[in-house]
Design a protein around this motif. Structure first.
Motif, PDB file in Angstrom:
ATOM      1  N   ALA A  47       0.741  -1.137   0.193  1.00 24.74           N
ATOM      2  CA  ALA A  47      -0.096  -0.179   0.044  1.00 24.74           C
ATOM      3  C   ALA A  47       0.803   1.248  -0.094  1.00 24.74           C
ATOM      4  O   ALA A  47       1.862   1.175   0.186  1.00 24.74           O
ATOM      5  CB  ALA A  47      -0.807  -0.154   1.288  1.00 24.74           C
ATOM      6  N   GLU A  55       1.151  -3.957  -5.549  1.00 25.46           N
ATOM      7  CA  GLU A  55      -0.285  -3.931  -6.134  1.00 25.46           C
ATOM      8  C   GLU A  55       0.251  -4.341  -7.627  1.00 25.46           C
ATOM      9  O   GLU A  55      -0.780  -5.171  -8.184  1.00 25.46           O
ATOM     10  CB  GLU A  55      -0.682  -2.420  -6.107  1.00 25.46           C
ATOM     11  N   SER A  75     -19.907   2.205  -4.604  1.00 30.14           N
ATOM     12  CA  SER A  75     -19.084   3.583  -4.443  1.00 30.14           C
ATOM     13  C   SER A  75     -17.823   3.080  -3.296  1.00 30.14           C
ATOM     14  O   SER A  75     -17.112   4.017  -3.479  1.00 30.14           O
ATOM     15  CB  SER A  75     -20.112   4.456  -4.115  1.00 30.14           C
ATOM     16  N   ASP A  76     -18.160   2.631  -2.356  1.00 31.93           N
ATOM     17  CA  ASP A  76     -17.266   2.342  -1.358  1.00 31.93           C
ATOM     18  C   ASP A  76     -17.458   0.796  -0.864  1.00 31.93           C
ATOM     19  O   ASP A  76     -18.369   0.170  -1.102  1.00 31.93           O
ATOM     20  CB  ASP A  76     -17.231   3.144  -0.343  1.00 31.93           C
ATOM     21  N   ILE A  77     -16.449   0.529   0.011  1.00 34.65           N
ATOM     22  CA  ILE A  77     -16.689  -1.000   0.653  1.00 34.65           C
ATOM     23  C   ILE A  77     -17.118  -0.809   1.897  1.00 34.65           C
ATOM     24  O   ILE A  77     -16.512  -0.470   2.948  1.00 34.65           O
ATOM     25  CB  ILE A  77     -15.250  -1.536   0.560  1.00 34.65           C
ATOM     26  N   HIS A 313     -12.709  -2.300  -7.084  1.00 33.15           N
ATOM     27  CA  HIS A 313     -11.783  -1.795  -5.895  1.00 33.15           C
ATOM     28  C   HIS A 313     -10.524  -2.847  -5.978  1.00 33.15           C
ATOM     29  O   HIS A 313     -10.420  -3.759  -6.376  1.00 33.15           O
ATOM     30  CB  HIS A 313     -12.539  -2.140  -4.711  1.00 33.15           C
ATOM     31  N   SER A 314      -9.487  -1.982  -5.673  1.00 37.39           N
ATOM     32  CA  SER A 314      -8.130  -2.605  -5.787  1.00 37.39           C
ATOM     33  C   SER A 314      -8.023  -3.338  -4.317  1.00 37.39           C
ATOM     34  O   SER A 314      -8.646  -3.395  -3.468  1.00 37.39           O
ATOM     35  CB  SER A 314      -6.959  -1.484  -5.835  1.00 37.39           C
ATOM     36  N   VAL A 316      -5.464  -2.768  -2.076  1.00 42.97           N
ATOM     37  CA  VAL A 316      -5.191  -1.855  -1.374  1.00 42.97           C
ATOM     38  C   VAL A 316      -6.744  -0.976  -0.598  1.00 42.97           C
ATOM     39  O   VAL A 316      -6.517  -1.029   0.534  1.00 42.97           O
ATOM     40  CB  VAL A 316      -4.399  -0.752  -1.978  1.00 42.97           C
ATOM     41  N   ASP A 317      -7.663  -1.026  -1.471  1.00 43.62           N
ATOM     42  CA  ASP A 317      -8.982  -0.634  -1.167  1.00 43.62           C
ATOM     43  C   ASP A 317      -9.602  -1.485   0.119  1.00 43.62           C
ATOM     44  O   ASP A 317      -9.868  -1.023   1.262  1.00 43.62           O
ATOM     45  CB  ASP A 317      -9.902  -0.088  -2.232  1.00 43.62           C
ATOM     46  N   PHE A 318      -9.271  -2.864  -0.332  1.00 45.55           N
ATOM     47  CA  PHE A 318      -9.417  -3.950   0.691  1.00 45.55           C
ATOM     48  C   PHE A 318      -8.901  -3.990   1.932  1.00 45.55           C
ATOM     49  O   PHE A 318      -9.345  -4.397   2.935  1.00 45.55           O
ATOM     50  CB  PHE A 318      -9.745  -5.299  -0.065  1.00 45.55           C
ATOM     51  N   VAL A 320      -7.452  -1.447   3.204  1.00 39.65           N
ATOM     52  CA  VAL A 320      -7.842  -0.354   4.358  1.00 39.65           C
ATOM     53  C   VAL A 320      -9.021  -0.788   4.808  1.00 39.65           C
ATOM     54  O   VAL A 320      -9.492  -0.507   6.286  1.00 39.65           O
ATOM     55  CB  VAL A 320      -8.102   0.940   3.402  1.00 39.65           C
ATOM     56  N   ALA A 321     -10.200  -1.242   4.070  1.00 38.11           N
ATOM     57  CA  ALA A 321     -11.448  -1.646   4.694  1.00 38.11           C
ATOM     58  C   ALA A 321     -11.654  -2.616   5.522  1.00 38.11           C
ATOM     59  O   ALA A 321     -12.208  -2.640   6.580  1.00 38.11           O
ATOM     60  CB  ALA A 321     -12.419  -1.775   3.444  1.00 38.11           C
TER      61      ALA A 321
END
Length: 381
Positions: A47, A55, A75-77, A313-314, A316-318, A320-321
């Motif tokens: 990340a 990534e 739109s978001d996780i 979503h990437s 990295v998105d997951f 963070v979530a």
């Protein structure tokens, strides 16, 4: 054991001492490794400052057919989430792959814990027609869905299309309406991840003898007089053991009573879950996260072993979530069942009646009270 609300959420204050001095990107990639390694040994991802390095190493594919359908991502996780994790052991590029491990990671809406359950590869199911592979549909074992769906008329097998058909089939079996992410893990890469970490220590519940490997790791010789193998066997004694990459991969593959796994594929599923949890704990240890050289090796091995789809979503998105999930709040679930025979011929496995109730509880976000009433479904090992 089931974890109460206070135990699940923990304290919002400072980190354990193992994290002092560890960069934020390393914390995130290691935490997400806890979740995706739930795949039978998946991945750690990078990340922030090292996004391009890690990534970029993770393979990406349209595992759910979203591009062809023109679907748009959320739109978001936000929870609840369902993530399909599939382990394959491809023989070669010309042979359609079979799904050797099929797991679902369910994350409730609070996003502070997770539930992991496996589906038997021999589960007897209806696999629907799939035009992309000219497949007319069939009623057979679940792991065949990956193989049937991956077939490309006049071309080489496409694992991403195989995953898509498998996902559709699993949705029908479980009642899950949509998977929010998915990953394919190559088992040869799984071995590299374990070796990059320096091996993994876990508790082995009973002695297991290898069907496939000799004590030195070499493949056993085929039986010249029939099926199976001959020669010395690798042995995994009961108790706490430190496993190298090839040993870990070999151990989680064993499923025959004569090799020390009396409950067959259900025992193999349990061993896979136990190892994934031990592997996640190892990934979070100071030996990995505070060692830049070792962490870099683990991250690169993981990226090379993984094909991921976050449906827009990437990785990295997951990362963070799902940052609040730890090995201690991943609850392993065992779904009981038994064999089906027709005129003396084994067709596959079927779930016990209470599994239907489990899937209803999953859909209604009532897993905690359901598991309190059905403690036998909690894998406490």
């Amino acid at each position: 054991m089931l974890v109460g609300k206070a135990g699940r959420r923990g304290k919002r204050g400072g980190r354990s001492s193992v994290w002092r001095g560890v960069p934020r990107w390393a914390q995130l990639c290691t935490i997400f490794g806890v979740v995706l390694m739930v795949l039978s040994g998946t991945s750690l991802v990078g990340a922030e400052a090292l996004i391009a390095r890690y990534e970029g190493a993770v393979g990406k594919a349209d595992l759910f057919g979203d591009q062809a359908a023109g679907a748009t991502p959320k739109s978001d996780i936000k929870g609840p989430l369902n993530i399909l994790l599939v382990g394959i052991d491809p023989r070669d590029k010309d042979t359609p792959p079979l799904s050797d491990a099929i797991m679902v990671l369910h994350v409730p809406k609070e996003m502070d814990r997770a539930y992991l359950f496996s589906l038997p590869r021999d589960l007897y199911v209806e696999i629907p027609p799939f035009e992309k592979a000219d497949f007319p549909g069939d009623t057979t074992k679940l792991n065949a869905a990956m193989s049937y769906g991956s077939r490309v008329p006049g071309g080489k097998p496409d694992a991403a299309k195989g995953f898509e058909l498998l996902a559709i089939t699993v949705q029908r079996v479980t009642g899950i309406k949509r998977f929010d992410a998915g990953a394919i893990i190559n088992f040869s890469g799984f071995q590299k991840i374990v070796d990059a970490m320096g091996g993994v220590t876990m508790k082995i519940e009973r002695e297991v003898r290898s069907e496939h490997r000799e004590p030195n790791g070499k493949h056993r010789q085929g039986n010249p007089n029939g099926e199976g193998y001959v020669g010395p066997q690798a042995v995994y004694p009961k108790g706490k053991q430190h496993l190298s990459g090839w040993q870990a991969l070999d151990y989680v593959r064993q499923r025959y009573p004569e090799n020390g796994v009396p409950d067959g594929d259900y025992g193999r599923q349990r061993h896979q879950q136990q190892f994934v949890k031990a592997m996640a704990g190892q990934a979070l240890s100071a030996d990995v996260v505070t060692n830049p050289v070792k962490l870099d090796k683990v991250l690169r091995a993981a990226g090379e072993s993984l094909i991921f789809s976050g449906r827009g979503h990437s990785v990295v998105d997951f990362a963070v979530a799902l940052k609040d999930i730890r090995p201690g709040n991943i609850q392993m679930i065992k779904l009981p069942g038994g064999g089906i025979k027709e005129n003396g011929k084994y067709l596959g496995e079927q779930f016990a009646p209470e599994v239907d109730d489990f899937f209803v509880a999953l859909e209604r976000e009532l897993l905690d009270p359901f598991l309190l009433e059905h403690p036998k479904l909690v894998n406490r090992s």
